[in-house]
Design an enzyme around this catalytic site. Sequence first.
Site, short mmCIF file in Angstrom:
data_model
loop_
_atom_site.label_atom_id
_atom_site.label_comp_id
_atom_site.label_asym_id
_atom_site.label_seq_id
_atom_site.Cartn_x
_atom_site.Cartn_y
_atom_site.Cartn_z
N TYR A 146 0.83 -1.20 0.00
CA TYR A 146 0.00 0.00 0.00
C TYR A 146 0.87 1.25 0.00
O TYR A 146 0.65 2.18 -0.79
CB TYR A 146 -0.91 -0.03 1.22
CG TYR A 146 -1.77 1.20 1.41
CD1 TYR A 146 -2.84 1.46 0.54
CD2 TYR A 146 -1.55 2.08 2.47
CE1 TYR A 146 -3.65 2.58 0.73
CE2 TYR A 146 -2.36 3.19 2.67
CZ TYR A 146 -3.40 3.43 1.79
OH TYR A 146 -4.19 4.54 1.98
N LYS A 150 1.14 4.05 -2.97
CA LYS A 150 0.81 5.45 -2.68
C LYS A 150 1.99 6.36 -3.01
O LYS A 150 1.81 7.48 -3.52
CB LYS A 150 0.40 5.61 -1.21
CG LYS A 150 -1.04 5.23 -0.93
CD LYS A 150 -2.02 6.12 -1.67
CE LYS A 150 -3.46 5.82 -1.34
NZ LYS A 150 -4.42 6.66 -2.10
#
Length: 319
Positions: A146, A150
């Site tokens: 994640y 990002k």
Amino acid sequence: MNIVVTGGAGFLGSRVITELLAAADAGKLPHPLTKVISLDLAACPIQDPRVVSLTGDLADSALLRQAVDADTAGIYHLAAVLSGGSAEDFDLSHRVNVEATHRLLEAARAIDSRPTFVFTSSLAVFGGAMPEVVPGNLATQPESTYGAFKAMGELLVNEYSRKGWVDARIARLPTISVRPGKPNSAASSFASGIIREPLQGIPAVCPVPPDTRMWLSSPNTAVANLVHAYLVPAAELPAWRVLDIPGVSVTVGEMLHALETVGGAEARALVSEVPDESIMEIVCSWPGVFDIERTLALGFAPDNSFESAVRQFHAEFIA
């Protein structure tokens, strides 16, 4: 003029839409607002004639062309596969968190009007050896799928802004607590669960040590800061458009103390400590304190305290 909100049917997205409508009614937006287009897999729950729901996948180029057109003044990109889901499904996370971001940027580039593009990032972009207080120019070193995706999104959005195709505001949000509703797929979901469930008389599990330091924001404050990101004049922003959104720094032990202060000893007793290595591996790699002097100067603001965030949740959803 229109504003597009991906993830507009979700918890954060629907609240952002509500606040954008209120800002338009108060004359705070830099342009008239004709409609807000929610782009999500489900219809937006906001009942307002200015809200239009487009349901579908961000992989659908025709849907993006329908949402983003010559009347688009702004885009909020909130849709994402969260940290726990990203750890479980690399390919889905890449498709949503990287490829969909790129497609949305390309749709914005195609209209040739440089819309304001607010991208929600995360403190999960950090990892490795970090100073006690993270400065605004620290290089990212994510330790999760994640966080890595990002970080890629931050670079993509900033580059499209540098090229003049969008006017970017990259908002690195604190962990949101206390979220109402049910647990989600975020590794940090417990940060709400250890408060939300006990205040409703439901047992909860704390998967990280009590000295784990977290950077938190209440939902209301996070939404206010996201709307403020849209309003900050471009001339006040640096070329590197990443903004560390203010939060409050607390340990998990201090969070539980706030729970007891608001909900009593009986609520605190409902939380048990059960270490979870998979969650600790992600959450304990995140920083717990940021230097927010620059974002404070731009008008962003944190909660007064974590206890005030707990009281806010209690007043709205429990009392």
